[in-house]
Design an enzyme around this catalytic site. Structure first.
Site, mmCIF file in Angstrom:
data_model
loop_
_atom_site.group_PDB
_atom_site.id
_atom_site.type_symbol
_atom_site.label_atom_id
_atom_site.label_comp_id
_atom_site.label_asym_id
_atom_site.label_seq_id
_atom_site.Cartn_x
_atom_site.Cartn_y
_atom_site.Cartn_z
ATOM 1 N N ASN A 9 0.872 -1.179 0.000
ATOM 2 C CA ASN A 9 0.000 0.000 0.000
ATOM 3 C C ASN A 9 0.906 1.225 0.000
ATOM 4 O O ASN A 9 1.475 1.576 1.034
ATOM 5 C CB ASN A 9 -0.895 -0.042 1.254
ATOM 6 C CG ASN A 9 -1.749 1.203 1.380
ATOM 7 O OD1 ASN A 9 -1.791 2.050 0.488
ATOM 8 N ND2 ASN A 9 -2.437 1.326 2.508
ATOM 9 N N LYS A 11 0.137 4.243 -0.280
ATOM 10 C CA LYS A 11 -0.506 5.429 0.318
ATOM 11 C C LYS A 11 -0.257 6.661 -0.572
ATOM 12 O O LYS A 11 -0.140 6.505 -1.786
ATOM 13 C CB LYS A 11 -0.034 5.617 1.764
ATOM 14 C CG LYS A 11 -0.221 4.318 2.584
ATOM 15 C CD LYS A 11 -0.079 4.499 4.056
ATOM 16 C CE LYS A 11 -0.254 3.152 4.766
ATOM 17 N NZ LYS A 11 -0.161 3.232 6.222
ATOM 18 N N HIS A 95 -9.498 0.866 4.992
ATOM 19 C CA HIS A 95 -8.226 1.087 5.689
ATOM 20 C C HIS A 95 -8.471 1.999 6.890
ATOM 21 O O HIS A 95 -9.309 2.902 6.831
ATOM 22 C CB HIS A 95 -7.208 1.716 4.724
ATOM 23 C CG HIS A 95 -5.824 1.716 5.293
ATOM 24 N ND1 HIS A 95 -5.407 2.649 6.210
ATOM 25 C CD2 HIS A 95 -4.778 0.878 5.105
ATOM 26 C CE1 HIS A 95 -4.153 2.377 6.560
ATOM 27 N NE2 HIS A 95 -3.752 1.307 5.893
ATOM 28 N N GLU A 97 -6.917 4.433 7.961
ATOM 29 C CA GLU A 97 -6.763 5.866 7.651
ATOM 30 C C GLU A 97 -8.045 6.409 7.012
ATOM 31 O O GLU A 97 -8.412 7.563 7.227
ATOM 32 C CB GLU A 97 -5.529 6.077 6.758
ATOM 33 C CG GLU A 97 -4.248 5.913 7.565
ATOM 34 C CD GLU A 97 -3.063 5.363 6.805
ATOM 35 O OE1 GLU A 97 -3.043 5.414 5.561
ATOM 36 O OE2 GLU A 97 -2.130 4.851 7.475
ATOM 37 N N GLU A 167 -4.992 -5.006 10.576
ATOM 38 C CA GLU A 167 -4.013 -3.944 10.769
ATOM 39 C C GLU A 167 -4.317 -3.217 12.078
ATOM 40 O O GLU A 167 -5.171 -2.323 12.113
ATOM 41 C CB GLU A 167 -4.082 -2.940 9.611
ATOM 42 C CG GLU A 167 -3.754 -3.540 8.260
ATOM 43 C CD GLU A 167 -3.202 -2.505 7.287
ATOM 44 O OE1 GLU A 167 -2.170 -2.791 6.676
ATOM 45 O OE2 GLU A 167 -3.783 -1.411 7.158
ATOM 46 N N GLY A 173 2.698 2.375 10.814
ATOM 47 C CA GLY A 173 3.630 3.493 10.662
ATOM 48 C C GLY A 173 4.335 3.893 11.942
ATOM 49 O O GLY A 173 4.972 4.946 12.007
ATOM 50 N N SER A 212 3.735 -1.961 10.407
ATOM 51 C CA SER A 212 5.172 -2.008 10.646
ATOM 52 C C SER A 212 5.780 -3.378 10.342
ATOM 53 O O SER A 212 6.752 -3.787 10.981
ATOM 54 C CB SER A 212 5.517 -1.553 12.077
ATOM 55 O OG SER A 212 5.102 -0.220 12.278
HETATM 56 P P1 13P Z 1 3.155 0.441 7.648
HETATM 57 O O1 13P Z 1 3.675 -0.844 7.064
HETATM 58 O O2 13P Z 1 3.857 1.650 7.138
HETATM 59 O O3 13P Z 1 3.084 0.376 9.144
HETATM 60 O O4 13P Z 1 1.654 0.595 7.123
HETATM 61 C C1 13P Z 1 0.786 -0.479 7.199
HETATM 62 C C2 13P Z 1 -0.432 -0.150 6.425
HETATM 63 O O5 13P Z 1 -1.208 0.714 6.805
HETATM 64 C C3 13P Z 1 -0.669 -0.879 5.174
HETATM 65 O O6 13P Z 1 -1.957 -0.662 4.697
#
Ligand code: 13P
Length: 250
Positions: A9, A11, A95, A97, A167, A173, A212
């Site tokens: 992803n 982003k 997601h 976010e 997740e 992150g 992560s």
């Molecule tokens: P990170 O791997 O940067 O922690 O992000 C995970 C994520 O949100 C994948 O959709």
């Protein structure tokens, strides 16, 4: 046996140039027949260009979101049909976010899930609890609520022909990866929740871990019995790291 699955992803990162360079490097390293399913999810604006570069390779294309409506006066939205049109096979739905920053609730997530299925896209449905929810003991009820919303709207067969990503919000992150045991516990919980509806379907559905995950911890995470791969954020932006993660899923 469930075939492992790794999705990147990206982003809201990168330029057209960096997106193209990243995917060229991935295609060169991953080749035509990887041992796991490999998917990249670039920003909408780079999908078409990345689609041309993954064409005929072992890397598939996904989007990060889609509109809940089919077509029409929805300024700024991108429909599932448009995503199909440029070569997407997958789309990330719900997601954290999107849920926390853009107010997507279970009803909207379920609507988007159904829309994706109607357009012939395979949803990658994200679920996960916040740190506060985990610490207050609400983790299982939050995950159950998120899964049940889609189960009720779409039915168990639709869910099992999709991909689920666990997740934990506190791991995204932050560098605070869930331990393999913590992740395995939640993956087993999700699978049991689905098994209550249809045991055979639950055995087949792939449940990814995200938060992560990186080149160093992927193999241990993917070695857990109910972890079928990963949804990778930051580490998917570095070709070498993402390739190592894909190899860990083989
Ligand atoms: P990170 O791997 O940067 O922690 O992000 C995970 C994520 O949100 C994948 O959709």
């Amino acid at each position: 046996m469930r075939r492992k699955f790794v999705a990147g992803n990206w982003k809201m990162n990168g330029s057209l140039e960096s997106a193209n360079a990243l995917v060229k490097a991935l295609v060169a390293s991953i080749g035509n027949s990887p041992a796991a399913d490999v998917v990249v999810c670039p920003p909408f604006i780079h999908l078409e260009s990345v689609a041309a570069l993954v064409n005929g390779s072992g890397v598939s294309l996904g989007a990060q979101n889609l509109a809940d409506e089919e077509a029409g006066a929805y300024t700024g939205e991108v429909s599932g049909a448009m995503l199909k049109d440029v070569g997407c096979e997958y789309v990330i739905i719900g997601h954290s976010e999107r849920r926390t920053l853009y107010g997507e609730d279970d009803a909207l997530v379920s609507k988007k899930f159904l829309r994706a299925r109607d357009e012939g896209l395979i949803p990658i449905l994200c679920v996960g609890e916040s740190l506060e929810e985990r610490e207050s003991g609400a983790m299982e009820s939050v995950i159950a609520r998120q899964i049940d919303a889609v189960l009720t709207a779409a039915g168990v067969q639709a869910l099992c022909n999709s991909v689920i990503a666990y997740e934990p919000v506190w791991a995204i992150g932050t560098g605070m990866t869930a331990t393999p045991e913590q992740a395995q516990d939640v993956h087993a919980f999700i699978r049991s929740r689905i098994a209550a509806e249809d045991a055979a379907a639950a055995e087949g559905v792939r449940i990814l871990y995200g938060g992560s995950a990186n080149a160093a911890n992927a193999a241990t995470l993917f070695g857990q019995p109910d972890i079928d791969g990963g949804l990778i954020g930051g580490a998917s932006l570095k070709a070498e790291d993402f390739v190592t993660i894909c190899a860990a899923a083989a």
